[in-house]
Design an enzyme around this catalytic site. Structure first.
Site, PDB file in Angstrom:
ATOM      1  N   ARG A   6     -16.462   0.388  -2.817  1.00  0.00           N
ATOM      2  CA  ARG A   6     -15.610   0.086  -1.667  1.00  0.00           C
ATOM      3  C   ARG A   6     -16.147  -1.201  -1.040  1.00  0.00           C
ATOM      4  NH1 ARG A   6     -12.288   3.573   0.793  1.00  0.00           N
ATOM      5  NH2 ARG A   6     -13.408   5.397  -0.035  1.00  0.00           N
TER       6      ARG A   6
ATOM      7  N   ARG B 265      -7.074  10.264  -9.332  1.00  0.00           N
ATOM      8  CA  ARG B 265      -8.150   9.538  -8.653  1.00  0.00           C
ATOM      9  C   ARG B 265      -9.496  10.231  -8.850  1.00  0.00           C
ATOM     10  NH1 ARG B 265      -7.891   6.516  -3.065  1.00  0.00           N
ATOM     11  NH2 ARG B 265     -10.089   6.292  -2.574  1.00  0.00           N
TER      12      ARG B 265
ATOM     13  N   LYS C 200       0.868  -1.175   0.000  1.00  0.00           N
ATOM     14  CA  LYS C 200       0.000   0.000   0.000  1.00  0.00           C
ATOM     15  C   LYS C 200       0.906   1.227   0.000  1.00  0.00           C
ATOM     16  CE  LYS C 200      -3.947   2.256   2.075  1.00  0.00           C
ATOM     17  NZ  LYS C 200      -3.470   3.563   1.601  1.00  0.00           N
TER      18      LYS C 200
ATOM     19  N   PHE D 113      -0.839  -1.994 -10.674  1.00  0.00           N
ATOM     20  CA  PHE D 113      -1.347  -3.214 -10.036  1.00  0.00           C
ATOM     21  C   PHE D 113      -2.622  -3.760 -10.657  1.00  0.00           C
ATOM     22  CE2 PHE D 113      -2.042   0.459  -7.097  1.00  0.00           C
ATOM     23  CZ  PHE D 113      -3.393   0.680  -7.342  1.00  0.00           C
TER      24      PHE D 113
ATOM     25  N   GLU E 284      -0.477   3.403  -8.783  1.00  0.00           N
ATOM     26  CA  GLU E 284      -0.217   4.500  -7.855  1.00  0.00           C
ATOM     27  C   GLU E 284       1.200   5.011  -8.094  1.00  0.00           C
ATOM     28  OE1 GLU E 284      -1.009   5.616  -3.192  1.00  0.00           O
ATOM     29  OE2 GLU E 284      -2.106   4.073  -4.275  1.00  0.00           O
TER      30      GLU E 284
END
Length: 544
Positions: free
Chosen positions: A405, A266, A246, A334, A295
């Site tokens: 989410r 984002r 992360k 990713f 990211e």
């Protein structure tokens, strides 16, 4: 559709508390809408003007609205602001002022939904040295032709806060009910198209039209999101997991077609010009046309730098070249969303990962696949030792669900709990901070509406308070004594000791010992924590 009809629908929805009744009202409106109005009606009812993927913004703030309404009603800006401050709702204030406007020399013509949308499109495309004057002229004309009730919703649309509570879930269900299609099919089409207005038009054509929706290049989709959780709990649900670092950076979405490449943040804002070095790195790493999720982090001497260093580059619009040497960025990829004409969001994550490793020669994020809790814990400790925030845990069989989410992506970080909330108000500081905002009112999302849940006043340096003031000073929509209220645009990450039940905030909860951690420039207010997830955090905390 006349804009007055839209305003009447909104007025009805404001007075209806239950989601079932709201869905029924929206369904009726969609069924009756003309084909040419349907997509605009759907977006407007959600408080949006353009598709979620669009880069267009009308660029209208409170001062434009107040000046235009003052001109139309024969008042100065101060008088308009005083009216707004009486109730804190710019829309209601505009309605009251238009109801008793003094200037009557305007020739008014009824507004239609399509004409209002065209004027908003014009506002978004006005550029140049005279842009502010031209924008004001368009806004004046809209309010000059508006009835008082229309004025309420014109002002709210322009300021990005419609206040009628129609979120994505309610609209999805209304579209499905109106046109006899499944909510699941509407949801999947929306995830790929990133525009419920367009999906509504397709839903009217039937399930087959919705089934044909695909992800498209240069129309960014929302990014899949993660919840907090634990390794042990995840292993109770599945035999093995994929663990990845992360990063303390900024999410990006990279689109490539031949030699044309674009990068999106984002918040789905194009940032290609701000990070051309990263764009070049990714372009050189693959011969394919594709869409990547990843990211980007700032790096010095092989170690990651804090999040703020990345934001400096993402914010920069001028003199980018000199800052490339000053702040070195590295992408970490990713996920693979689309490749060579094929949409992959419905494939299992394990399959997407395999396709990613085959398609991209560099910058693929390291990954561990394991069912051993101790092995994943060791990977977690290794991520922390390397300077990263923690790890992400992903279910290998999970689909890519844009904007969701869900339980398939879990973030594992050190014990300090943090939460992302929207800044909706502030109080002026005292002493040396008297000319700055000293504490801030924060809100969570509840079915498309921002509701207060905490204040935060600690954790700010003088420099950070000055920066926040510059960002918010032109976003004030009303004030009451020492308290001011803003257009909701800024997101704070806030640390806290625990969540408590509280009657002091509309959400019914409060944060104990809240402390400012950082600004989340990479997040939009639609991504802040929901009331349902705060309840979930409270329940989980209470059971520990």
């Amino acid at each position: 559709m006349d804009f007055s009809e839209f305003a009447t629908i909104c007025n009805r929805l404001e007075d209806v508390p239950g989601r079932i009744d709201m869905t029924a009202i929206v369904r009726e409106a969609l069924e009756a809408a003309d084909e040419h109005d349907l997509s605009v009606l759907i977006r407007f009812l959600m408080g949006r003007i353009f598709p979620d993927w669009s880069q267009e913004k009308i660029g209208i703030g409170p001062n434009h609205v107040y000046d235009a309404v003052g001109y139309v009603t024969g008042k100065d800006r101060a008088a308009v602001i005083r009216e707004v401050n009486k109730g804190g709702d710019p829309g209601r204030a505009v309605e009251h002022l238009l109801a008793r406007k003094e200037q009557t020399s305007f020739f008014t013509t009824p507004l239609t939904l399509g004409e209002v949308y065209q004027d908003f499109t014009t506002l978004a495309r006005i550029e140049g040295s005279r842009s502010q004057k031209e924008k004001l002229r368009v806004v004046r004309r809209l309010f000059a032709n508006a009835t008082p009730l229309e004025g309420r919703y014109l002002a709210r649309l322009m300021l990005g806060e419609l206040r009628i509570g129609i979120g994505e879930g309610t609209m999805r269900d209304a579209v499905a009910a109106a046109f006899g299609v499944s909510s699941e099919r509407v949801e999947h089409a929306y995830q790929a198209a990133n525009d419920l207005g367009e999906v509504g038009v397709l839903a009217r054509q039937g399930d087959e039209a919705l089934a044909e929706v695909r992800v498209e290049l240069f129309r960014p989709v929302k990014m899949m999101l993660a919840k907090q959780g634990t390794i042990a709990a995840m292993l109770e649900e599945t035999d093995y997991l994929a663990a990845e670092y992360k990063y303390d950076g900024t999410r990006f979405q990279f689109h490539k077609k031949g030699g044309e490449c674009r990068m999106y943040s984002r918040k789905l804002e194009e940032v290609t010009g701000a990070i051309p070095d990263v764009v070049e790195m990714l372009s050189a790493a693959t011969p394919h046309d594709l869409i990547l999720d990843g990211e980007v982090i700032a790096v010095k001497d092989g170690r990651p730098l804090p999040f703020q260093y990345v934001l400096r580059r993402f914010r920069r619009k001028h003199d980018v070249a000199s800052h490339i040497e000053e702040i070195s960025l590295v992408p970490n990829v990713f996920d693979l969303i689309w490749i060579d004409g094929e949409t992959l969001i419905g494939l299992p994550f394990g399959e997407r990962r395999k396709r990613l490793e085959e398609a991209v020669s560099d910058f693929v994020a390291p990954q561990l696949v394991s069912g051993d809790e101790a092995e994943i814990e060791a990977f977690y400790r290794g991520a922390l030792d390397e300077g990263h925030e923690g790890i992400m845990i992903k279910v290998p069989t999970s689909e890519y669900t844009p904007g969701v989410r869900g339980k398939d992506w879990i973030k594992i970080k050190p014990a300090v709990d943090t939460i992302d909330l929207a800044v909706i108000g502030a109080e002026w500081g005292e002493g040396r901070r008297a000319r700055l905002f000293g504490s801030f009112l924060l809100a969570c999302n509840h079915e498309g509406t921002l509701i207060p849940v905490s204040k935060v006043a600690t954790g700010f340096s003088d420099e950070m308070l000055a920066e926040v003031y510059e960002l918010l000073k032109d976003k004030v929509v009303s004030s009451e004594g020492k308290t001011v209220y803003f257009e909701p645009e800024l997101v704070f990450e806030v640390g806290y000791a625990e969540i408590q039940k509280s009657p002091n905030y509309e959400g019914g909860f409060a944060l104990r010992f809240p402390r400012f951690i950082r600004m989340r420039d990479d997040k939009g207010v639609d991504e802040v924590e929901s009331l349902a997830l705060i309840q979930e955090r409270f329940t989980r905390q209470s059971s520990m």
